[in-house]
Design a protein around this motif. Structure first.
Motif, PDB file in Angstrom:
ATOM      1  N   GLY A 162      42.406  -4.216  45.567  1.00  0.00           N
ATOM      2  CA  GLY A 162      42.761  -4.387  44.358  1.00  0.00           C
ATOM      3  C   GLY A 162      41.723  -4.367  43.272  1.00  0.00           C
ATOM      4  O   GLY A 162      42.011  -3.739  42.104  1.00  0.00           O
ATOM      5  N   LEU A 163      40.601  -4.758  43.600  1.00  0.00           N
ATOM      6  CA  LEU A 163      39.358  -4.999  42.573  1.00  0.00           C
ATOM      7  C   LEU A 163      39.113  -3.184  42.447  1.00  0.00           C
ATOM      8  O   LEU A 163      38.577  -2.849  41.336  1.00  0.00           O
ATOM      9  CB  LEU A 163      38.290  -5.548  43.218  1.00  0.00           C
ATOM     10  N   ARG A 164      38.811  -2.383  43.370  1.00  0.00           N
ATOM     11  CA  ARG A 164      38.630  -1.201  43.316  1.00  0.00           C
ATOM     12  C   ARG A 164      39.691  -0.446  42.439  1.00  0.00           C
ATOM     13  O   ARG A 164      39.362   0.331  41.450  1.00  0.00           O
ATOM     14  CB  ARG A 164      38.694  -0.407  44.671  1.00  0.00           C
ATOM     15  N   ALA A 165      40.808  -0.678  42.581  1.00  0.00           N
ATOM     16  CA  ALA A 165      41.996  -0.117  41.905  1.00  0.00           C
ATOM     17  C   ALA A 165      41.989  -0.485  40.585  1.00  0.00           C
ATOM     18  O   ALA A 165      42.319   0.479  39.450  1.00  0.00           O
ATOM     19  CB  ALA A 165      43.442  -0.235  42.599  1.00  0.00           C
ATOM     20  N   VAL A 166      41.984  -1.957  40.092  1.00  0.00           N
ATOM     21  CA  VAL A 166      41.929  -2.252  38.754  1.00  0.00           C
ATOM     22  C   VAL A 166      40.577  -1.645  37.944  1.00  0.00           C
ATOM     23  O   VAL A 166      40.627  -1.408  36.817  1.00  0.00           O
ATOM     24  CB  VAL A 166      41.871  -3.896  38.969  1.00  0.00           C
ATOM     25  N   GLY A 167      39.514  -1.631  38.917  1.00  0.00           N
ATOM     26  CA  GLY A 167      38.230  -0.973  38.360  1.00  0.00           C
ATOM     27  C   GLY A 167      38.562   0.195  37.737  1.00  0.00           C
ATOM     28  O   GLY A 167      37.994   0.709  36.732  1.00  0.00           O
ATOM     29  N   ALA A 168      39.076   1.023  38.564  1.00  0.00           N
ATOM     30  CA  ALA A 168      39.356   2.525  38.274  1.00  0.00           C
ATOM     31  C   ALA A 168      40.219   2.662  37.227  1.00  0.00           C
ATOM     32  O   ALA A 168      40.170   3.459  36.264  1.00  0.00           O
ATOM     33  CB  ALA A 168      40.036   3.087  39.479  1.00  0.00           C
ATOM     34  N   ILE A 169      41.300   1.865  36.963  1.00  0.00           N
ATOM     35  CA  ILE A 169      42.105   1.833  35.764  1.00  0.00           C
ATOM     36  C   ILE A 169      41.405   1.505  34.413  1.00  0.00           C
ATOM     37  O   ILE A 169      41.730   2.053  33.338  1.00  0.00           O
ATOM     38  CB  ILE A 169      43.275   0.838  35.976  1.00  0.00           C
ATOM     39  N   LEU A 170      40.360   0.537  34.503  1.00  0.00           N
ATOM     40  CA  LEU A 170      39.628  -0.034  33.471  1.00  0.00           C
ATOM     41  C   LEU A 170      38.522   0.627  33.247  1.00  0.00           C
ATOM     42  O   LEU A 170      37.760   0.372  32.114  1.00  0.00           O
ATOM     43  CB  LEU A 170      39.657  -1.427  33.539  1.00  0.00           C
ATOM     44  N   GLY A 171      37.906   1.394  33.927  1.00  0.00           N
ATOM     45  CA  GLY A 171      36.593   1.990  34.184  1.00  0.00           C
ATOM     46  C   GLY A 171      35.502   0.935  34.159  1.00  0.00           C
ATOM     47  O   GLY A 171      34.650   1.007  33.573  1.00  0.00           O
ATOM     48  N   VAL A 172      35.799   0.090  35.338  1.00  0.00           N
ATOM     49  CA  VAL A 172      34.785  -0.945  35.321  1.00  0.00           C
ATOM     50  C   VAL A 172      34.472  -0.945  36.657  1.00  0.00           C
ATOM     51  O   VAL A 172      35.563  -0.841  37.646  1.00  0.00           O
ATOM     52  CB  VAL A 172      35.379  -2.439  34.928  1.00  0.00           C
ATOM     53  N   ASP A 173      33.056  -1.358  37.102  1.00  0.00           N
ATOM     54  CA  ASP A 173      32.752  -1.487  38.233  1.00  0.00           C
ATOM     55  C   ASP A 173      32.843  -2.818  38.922  1.00  0.00           C
ATOM     56  O   ASP A 173      32.084  -3.412  38.420  1.00  0.00           O
ATOM     57  CB  ASP A 173      31.321  -0.653  38.740  1.00  0.00           C
ATOM     58  N   PHE A 174      33.679  -3.208  39.656  1.00  0.00           N
ATOM     59  CA  PHE A 174      33.533  -4.540  40.457  1.00  0.00           C
ATOM     60  C   PHE A 174      33.158  -4.657  41.840  1.00  0.00           C
ATOM     61  O   PHE A 174      33.232  -5.663  42.435  1.00  0.00           O
ATOM     62  CB  PHE A 174      35.162  -4.881  40.347  1.00  0.00           C
ATOM     63  N   SER A 175      32.173  -3.728  42.163  1.00  0.00           N
ATOM     64  CA  SER A 175      31.665  -3.839  43.456  1.00  0.00           C
ATOM     65  C   SER A 175      30.789  -4.718  43.672  1.00  0.00           C
ATOM     66  O   SER A 175      30.929  -5.464  44.737  1.00  0.00           O
ATOM     67  CB  SER A 175      30.641  -2.342  43.681  1.00  0.00           C
TER      68      SER A 175
END
Length: 224
Positions: free
Chosen positions: A192-205
């Motif tokens: 979920g964090l990877r996908a949301v990050g990809a949509i927003l252009g944000v790194d949630f790693s």
């Protein structure tokens, strides 16, 4: 001669109303929407059938109230983490996504209830309205967190991002509820964090790394 009498405590309106909602949810979970008859609800709640009319205009309105209770509870459980989350916008959004893809929000019975109620939205305007209101409540919360993180002011852009991120969360939520054994611990959250990050252009790693890492080998082998 005085006679000792046990004090009589009349259940307040909210308690009785909630008892009817709880009974409705239990019956729908057990046998679908068709199992939640007026008679069965009254029996489950320990009241007379006539009392239901005192609190709800009709059984359809009671069903809509039960649906709203279910969805409001899941939104509240997702948002509860924000009370103690850091002030950093990235950490707050990550905490919200994590909560939305973790127990108690991810729950098999919640999926059964949601699916049963969703079917009713096709025939009942009150249920359809409840679905719209509760969907928007969750999406608006998500949109607010995205706005804080991305610094966008264009409402249409924020709306589109929230819709896309909400779709990711909904899809993973459904799969996690239906097949919990197919996912390793923290896998739903990480995805979920990877996908949301990809949509927003944000790194949630960094936020994802705070949870136990998962193995890409699932716990259940799906037979063809």
């Amino acid at each position: 001669m005085s006679i000792d009498r046990k004090p009589y405590h009349r259940a307040d309106e909210d308690t009785r109303r909630q008892a009817l909602i709880t009974a409705t949810l239990a019956l729908v979970a057990e046998g679908g929407a068709q199992a939640a008859t007026v008679r069965a609800i009254a029996q489950k709640a320990g009241v007379t059938a006539g009392l239901i009319r005192h609190y709800f205009v009709s059984k359809d309105h009671l069903m809509a109230a039960a649906y709203a209770h279910l969805m409001d509870r899941m939104t509240a459980d997702s948002a509860a983490v924000l009370r103690t989350a850091p002030h950093d916008p990235k950490a707050r959004l990550a905490a919200f996504v994590t909560a939305a893809l973790s127990p108690p929000v991810v729950d098999g019975e919640a999926l059964v209830l949601w699916a049963a109620f969703l079917q009713e939205t096709r025939r009942d305007p009150a249920m359809r309205q409840t679905h719209a209101q509760t969907y928007l409540a969750f999406r608006d919360q998500l949109q607010s967190l995205i706005a804080d993180l991305c610094g966008l002011s264009a409402a249409q852009d924020l709306r589109h991002l929230a819709i896309a991120c909400n779709a990711v969360i909904d899809g993973l939520w459904m799969e996690g509820c239906a097949l919990p054994e197919a996912f390793a611990p923290a896998e739903l959250v990480d995805l979920g964090l990877r996908a949301v990050g990809a949509i927003l252009g944000v790194d949630f790693s960094a936020q994802s790394a705070q949870s136990p890492r998962f193995s890409m080998t699932t716990h259940m082998e799906v037979q063809a």
